[in-house]
Motif scaffolding. Structure first.
Motif, mmCIF file in Angstrom:
data_model
loop_
_atom_site.group_PDB
_atom_site.id
_atom_site.type_symbol
_atom_site.label_atom_id
_atom_site.label_comp_id
_atom_site.label_asym_id
_atom_site.label_seq_id
_atom_site.Cartn_x
_atom_site.Cartn_y
_atom_site.Cartn_z
ATOM 1 N N PHE A 1 0.838 -1.203 0.000
ATOM 2 C CA PHE A 1 0.000 0.000 0.000
ATOM 3 C C PHE A 1 0.867 1.244 0.000
ATOM 4 O O PHE A 1 1.883 1.317 0.703
ATOM 5 N N HIS A 2 0.458 2.235 -0.791
ATOM 6 C CA HIS A 2 1.211 3.464 -0.987
ATOM 7 C C HIS A 2 0.297 4.644 -0.691
ATOM 8 O O HIS A 2 -0.853 4.671 -1.142
ATOM 9 N N ALA A 3 0.788 5.625 0.042
ATOM 10 C CA ALA A 3 0.009 6.824 0.353
ATOM 11 C C ALA A 3 0.297 7.898 -0.689
ATOM 12 O O ALA A 3 1.457 8.110 -1.075
ATOM 13 N N ALA A 4 -0.753 8.561 -1.143
ATOM 14 C CA ALA A 4 -0.611 9.611 -2.152
ATOM 15 C C ALA A 4 -1.513 10.787 -1.788
ATOM 16 O O ALA A 4 -2.593 10.603 -1.218
ATOM 17 N N TYR A 5 -1.050 11.967 -2.150
ATOM 18 C CA TYR A 5 -1.750 13.225 -1.845
ATOM 19 C C TYR A 5 -2.214 13.850 -3.152
ATOM 20 O O TYR A 5 -1.455 13.923 -4.123
ATOM 21 N N VAL A 6 -3.472 14.298 -3.194
ATOM 22 C CA VAL A 6 -3.994 14.953 -4.394
ATOM 23 C C VAL A 6 -3.571 16.417 -4.367
ATOM 24 O O VAL A 6 -4.089 17.209 -3.562
ATOM 25 N N ARG A 7 -2.599 16.755 -5.208
ATOM 26 C CA ARG A 7 -2.082 18.130 -5.269
ATOM 27 C C ARG A 7 -3.073 19.095 -5.904
ATOM 28 O O ARG A 7 -3.243 20.232 -5.434
ATOM 29 N N PHE B 1 3.171 10.944 -4.362
ATOM 30 C CA PHE B 1 3.359 9.843 -3.422
ATOM 31 C C PHE B 1 4.249 10.255 -2.261
ATOM 32 O O PHE B 1 5.271 10.928 -2.441
ATOM 33 N N TYR B 2 3.838 9.817 -1.081
ATOM 34 C CA TYR B 2 4.677 9.940 0.103
ATOM 35 C C TYR B 2 5.756 8.852 0.072
ATOM 36 O O TYR B 2 5.581 7.788 -0.530
ATOM 37 N N ALA B 3 6.852 9.119 0.758
ATOM 38 C CA ALA B 3 7.908 8.113 0.905
ATOM 39 C C ALA B 3 7.395 6.944 1.723
ATOM 40 O O ALA B 3 6.554 7.093 2.614
ATOM 41 N N GLY B 4 7.927 5.764 1.438
ATOM 42 C CA GLY B 4 7.607 4.585 2.228
ATOM 43 C C GLY B 4 6.364 3.863 1.745
ATOM 44 O O GLY B 4 5.550 4.405 0.988
ATOM 45 N N THR B 5 6.222 2.613 2.159
ATOM 46 C CA THR B 5 5.053 1.808 1.836
ATOM 47 C C THR B 5 4.520 1.160 3.109
ATOM 48 O O THR B 5 5.156 1.219 4.166
ATOM 49 N N GLY C 1 3.298 14.589 7.406
ATOM 50 C CA GLY C 1 4.651 15.057 7.678
ATOM 51 C C GLY C 1 5.749 14.303 6.952
ATOM 52 O O GLY C 1 6.917 14.645 7.082
ATOM 53 N N ARG C 2 5.414 13.289 6.178
ATOM 54 C CA ARG C 2 6.442 12.528 5.460
ATOM 55 C C ARG C 2 6.991 13.301 4.265
ATOM 56 O O ARG C 2 6.336 14.172 3.699
ATOM 57 N N GLU C 3 8.190 12.924 3.868
ATOM 58 C CA GLU C 3 8.784 13.465 2.653
ATOM 59 C C GLU C 3 8.071 12.868 1.430
ATOM 60 O O GLU C 3 7.401 11.831 1.511
ATOM 61 N N PRO D 1 3.077 15.842 0.907
ATOM 62 C CA PRO D 1 4.458 15.414 1.127
ATOM 63 C C PRO D 1 5.432 16.589 1.059
ATOM 64 O O PRO D 1 5.239 17.541 0.295
ATOM 65 N N ARG D 2 6.498 16.528 1.847
ATOM 66 C CA ARG D 2 7.475 17.606 1.899
ATOM 67 C C ARG D 2 8.644 17.313 0.965
ATOM 68 O O ARG D 2 9.025 16.169 0.760
ATOM 69 N N GLY D 3 9.204 18.382 0.409
ATOM 70 C CA GLY D 3 10.455 18.262 -0.332
ATOM 71 C C GLY D 3 10.326 17.787 -1.760
ATOM 72 O O GLY D 3 11.339 17.454 -2.380
ATOM 73 N N GLY D 4 9.113 17.789 -2.311
ATOM 74 C CA GLY D 4 8.955 17.309 -3.676
ATOM 75 C C GLY D 4 8.659 18.392 -4.688
ATOM 76 O O GLY D 4 8.173 18.100 -5.784
ATOM 77 N N ASP D 5 8.926 19.639 -4.355
ATOM 78 C CA ASP D 5 8.583 20.735 -5.257
ATOM 79 C C ASP D 5 9.402 20.679 -6.545
ATOM 80 O O ASP D 5 10.575 20.275 -6.540
ATOM 81 N N PRO D 6 8.789 21.088 -7.672
ATOM 82 C CA PRO D 6 9.521 21.076 -8.943
ATOM 83 C C PRO D 6 10.732 21.999 -8.907
ATOM 84 O O PRO D 6 10.744 23.017 -8.202
#
Length: 260
Positions: free
Chosen positions: A154-160, A173-177, A189-191, A227-232
Motif C-alpha cells: 500500500f502506498h500513500a498519495a496526496y492529491v495536489r 506519493f509519500y515516501a515509504g510503503t 509530515g512525510r517526505e 508530502p514535503r520536499g517534492g517541489d519542482p
C-alpha cells in the motif's frame, strides 16, 4: 446473445461502467502502440487490468457474490474489446454457476446461463477501430489523501490539484510503503517519495471514489499539507503524465518491484 445482454443481467451498473471505461481507454492506448500481433496486444492489455482488479477479486472483505459478478463482467467487457484469456474465461464460467447456485441474480440470468457461458467461450472478434475514450472525469478533490494498493503493498498519495472541470487529478506519493492501508496520521509530515516532482503524476482515469476495483481508498480529506520536499525544480517538469493502468508501472519504478 450479445455483450450488452450479458452485462444487463448482472445488475451491476457501477462495476460494468468502470470496467468499460477503463478497457476502452486502455485498449485504445495499446492500439495506438501498434503491437506486432493480436496476442501481443492481448498480453499488454490484460496484465495491468488483472493487477488492478485483483484488489477486488482477491480482497478478503469483498463478498463472494460481488467477486463472481465482477468475474463475469470482466470476461464480458474484455470479450467486447476483442480480448480473451483462458483463465479469466474459466473463472467467469465458474462464477455463472456459483451465482445460480447461490440464487444471487434473476431467473432470466439463470435461464440464459448456458447461452452466457457459450458466448464467453466463443472467440471474440478483434477490433479494427480504436474504441472511443471516455471523457476525463474525477471525483477526487485537492487535499485528499489516498491509499493505492499494488500487489499487496500500500502506498500513500496526496492529491495536489484537480485539472480542468473535475477532469484529472495530480497526485504525489509519500515516501515509504505499508503492509495495510495507512491511517490518516501515518503519512502526515512525510517526505515525498522522490524530490523534484518525480513523485508527482497527472493521472487520467483515476475517476471514482470509492474505487470499484478496490485499489484506491480514501484515507483523509481536505488536508492542507502534502508530502514535503517534492517541489519542482527548473528543468525537471511539474509531473509525469500517465493513466490509471500505466500508474502501476510508474509505482514499480518509484518504489521498486513488488515481491511475488
Amino acid at each position: 446473445m450479445n455483450h450488452q445482454q450479458v452485462l444487463d443481467k448482472l445488475a451491476a451498473r457501477g462495476y460494468v461502467r468502470a470496467l468499460d471505461e477503463e478497457l476502452a481507454r486502455w485498449v485504445r492506448r495499446q492500439m495506438f502502440a501498434r503491437h506486432a500481433t493480436h496476442e501481443e496486444l492481448t498480453r499488454e492489455v490484460l496484465a495491468p487490468v488483472l493487477t488492478r482488479w485483483r484488489c477486488l477479486l482477491d480482497g478478503d472483505e469483498v463478498p463472494p457474490a460481488t467477486k463472481n459478478v465482477v468475474w463475469v463482467a470482466l470476461a464480458t467487457v474484455l470479450h467486447k474489446y476483442g480480448i480473451q484469456d483462458a483463465a479469466v474465461t474459466a473463472r467467469a464460467v465458474g462464477a455463472v454457476d456459483a451465482l445460480n447456485r447461490d440464487v444471487v441474480l434473476s431467473d432470466a440470468f439463470e435461464r440464459r446461463s448456458e447461452d452466457i457461458k457459450g458466448f464467453l467461450r466463443s472467440a471474440p472478434v478483434p477490433l479494427t477501430r480504436k474504441p472511443v475514450a471516455p471523457r476525463p472525469l474525477t471525483f477526487l478533490r485537492a487535499g485528499d489523501v489516498l491509499s493505492i494498493e499494488l500487489g499487496g503493498r500500500f502506498h500513500a498519495a496526496y492529491v495536489r490539484q484537480v485539472n480542468g472541470f473535475n477532469e484529472t487529478a495530480v497526485i504525489e506519493f509519500y515516501a515509504g510503503t505499508f503492509g495495510r492501508p495507512p491511517t490518516a496520521a501515518e503519512p502526515a509530515g512525510r517526505e515525498a517519495a522522490r524530490p523534484a516532482a518525480r513523485a508527482r503524476f497527472h493521472v487520467d482515469g483515476l475517476t471514482y471514489l470509492p474505487d470499484p476495483a478496490n485499489q484506491v481508498r480514501a484515507v483523509a480529506a481536505a488536508q492542507a499539507e502534502g508530502p514535503r520536499g517534492g517541489d519542482p525544480v527548473p528543468g525537471q517538469g511539474l509531473y509525469t503524465v500517465t493513466d490509471v493502468m500505466s500508474l502501476q508501472r510508474d509505482m514499480v519504478e518509484l518504489f521498486g518491484p513488488v515481491e511475488e
